[in-house]
Design a protein around this motif. Sequence first.
Motif, PDB file in Angstrom:
ATOM      1  N   TYR A 183      65.325  22.825 -17.269  1.00 51.39           N
ATOM      2  CA  TYR A 183      63.740  23.899 -17.113  1.00 51.39           C
ATOM      3  C   TYR A 183      64.094  25.500 -17.532  1.00 51.39           C
ATOM      4  N   GLY A 186      65.014  26.068 -20.539  1.00 48.17           N
ATOM      5  CA  GLY A 186      64.420  25.671 -21.454  1.00 48.17           C
ATOM      6  C   GLY A 186      64.051  27.166 -21.724  1.00 48.17           C
ATOM      7  N   TRP A 190      62.543  29.742 -24.410  1.00 50.45           N
ATOM      8  CA  TRP A 190      61.356  30.153 -25.124  1.00 50.45           C
ATOM      9  C   TRP A 190      61.341  32.055 -24.796  1.00 50.45           C
ATOM     10  N   GLU A 197      64.757  25.280 -30.849  1.00 48.41           N
ATOM     11  CA  GLU A 197      65.803  25.366 -29.364  1.00 48.41           C
ATOM     12  C   GLU A 197      65.066  25.302 -28.253  1.00 48.41           C
ATOM     13  N   ALA A 198      64.371  26.220 -27.794  1.00 52.85           N
ATOM     14  CA  ALA A 198      63.654  25.717 -26.426  1.00 52.85           C
ATOM     15  C   ALA A 198      62.470  24.063 -26.749  1.00 52.85           C
ATOM     16  N   GLU A 199      62.284  24.125 -27.607  1.00 52.58           N
ATOM     17  CA  GLU A 199      61.322  22.803 -27.513  1.00 52.58           C
ATOM     18  C   GLU A 199      62.519  21.443 -27.447  1.00 52.58           C
ATOM     19  N   GLN A 201      65.437  21.509 -25.589  1.00 53.59           N
ATOM     20  CA  GLN A 201      65.200  21.643 -24.536  1.00 53.59           C
ATOM     21  C   GLN A 201      64.359  21.045 -22.799  1.00 53.59           C
ATOM     22  N   LEU A 202      62.944  21.408 -23.648  1.00 55.23           N
ATOM     23  CA  LEU A 202      62.052  20.937 -22.642  1.00 55.23           C
ATOM     24  C   LEU A 202      61.374  19.533 -23.086  1.00 55.23           C
ATOM     25  N   ALA A 218      57.761  21.817 -17.504  1.00 55.15           N
ATOM     26  CA  ALA A 218      58.163  22.230 -19.256  1.00 55.15           C
ATOM     27  C   ALA A 218      56.957  21.585 -20.165  1.00 55.15           C
TER      28      ALA A 218
END
Length: 304
Positions: A183, A186, A190, A197-199, A201-202, A218
């Motif tokens: 988390y 992520g 963000w 990339e954050a989306e 990962q989350l 998340a």
Amino acid sequence: MRQILVRGAAAAALMAVASPAQAQDGALDKRVERLEKEMRAVQRSVFPGGNPAFFEGEIAPDNTPGVRAQGTAPVIDLTARVDALEAQLRTLTGQTEQNAYQLRELEKQFTAYKAEMEKRFAPAATGAEPASLAPAVKPTVAAATPASKPAAKPAASGSDADRLALVKKVEIPSTGNAVEDAYTYGYRLWDAKLYPEAEAQLKQVVAKWPKDNWASYAQNLLGRAYLDEGKPSLAAVAFYNNYKDRPSGPRAPHSLMYMGVALDRLGRKADACKAFRELDDVYGDKAPQDVRNDAAAAKAKAGC
């Protein structure tokens, strides 16, 4: 008597001439047999699973008119052709080995690239679940921003190499707690405005640990990423799913409030006001103070 002696001498002379030729024929037979075996081996390497039939000869017979050497001329001609075939086979074998080497190098490069991407976007689950998730945990800072804050623009993507360089600058946490590390990574993506990339990962955090409290964090931050990226429709769905699937989660009130913000950006003010009223009805004073403050500002903006 003289005729008998002459015939005997002629036969002996013929045998003396034939013996070297027969010896050479035997040696050539062995060489040709070895060449056939090596050619079949090369054929299996170049065309695996193909038809094992022989190749059509590439070295044509010498049909140049002229006077050939007498005696052992056919043997000499065959020897030259076998020598040429052996040279051709050595060249073909060398090319096959070079191609195999280049293929192995390409496979190594692809494997290294794949491992790097998996390391960046899919942290392995190696730790246990957190024993305590108090509201004061560091990652909760993600919801402290007021709802009226304008959406930040995503970082310029540029080429794939530039994008990968930006991702590599984000530190991957390693505390031994797999879900928290996943988390936090992520969240850092963000915070760096690397929203796609954050989306990704989350989403993996929610998929791997759907029952964990960190899944509530998340999923809520996933909606925030969509909202900041200028995708309020996806944001509203993400916030609604978090509130519906985890109504007692630590980020359920935040998701309900941000769902109202996303609906307001979509121009659905009546639905946004319903979300804000449900926030008051379900959570009331139990909602965190920052959520209530942000909800009051968002309701005033929507005209509720």
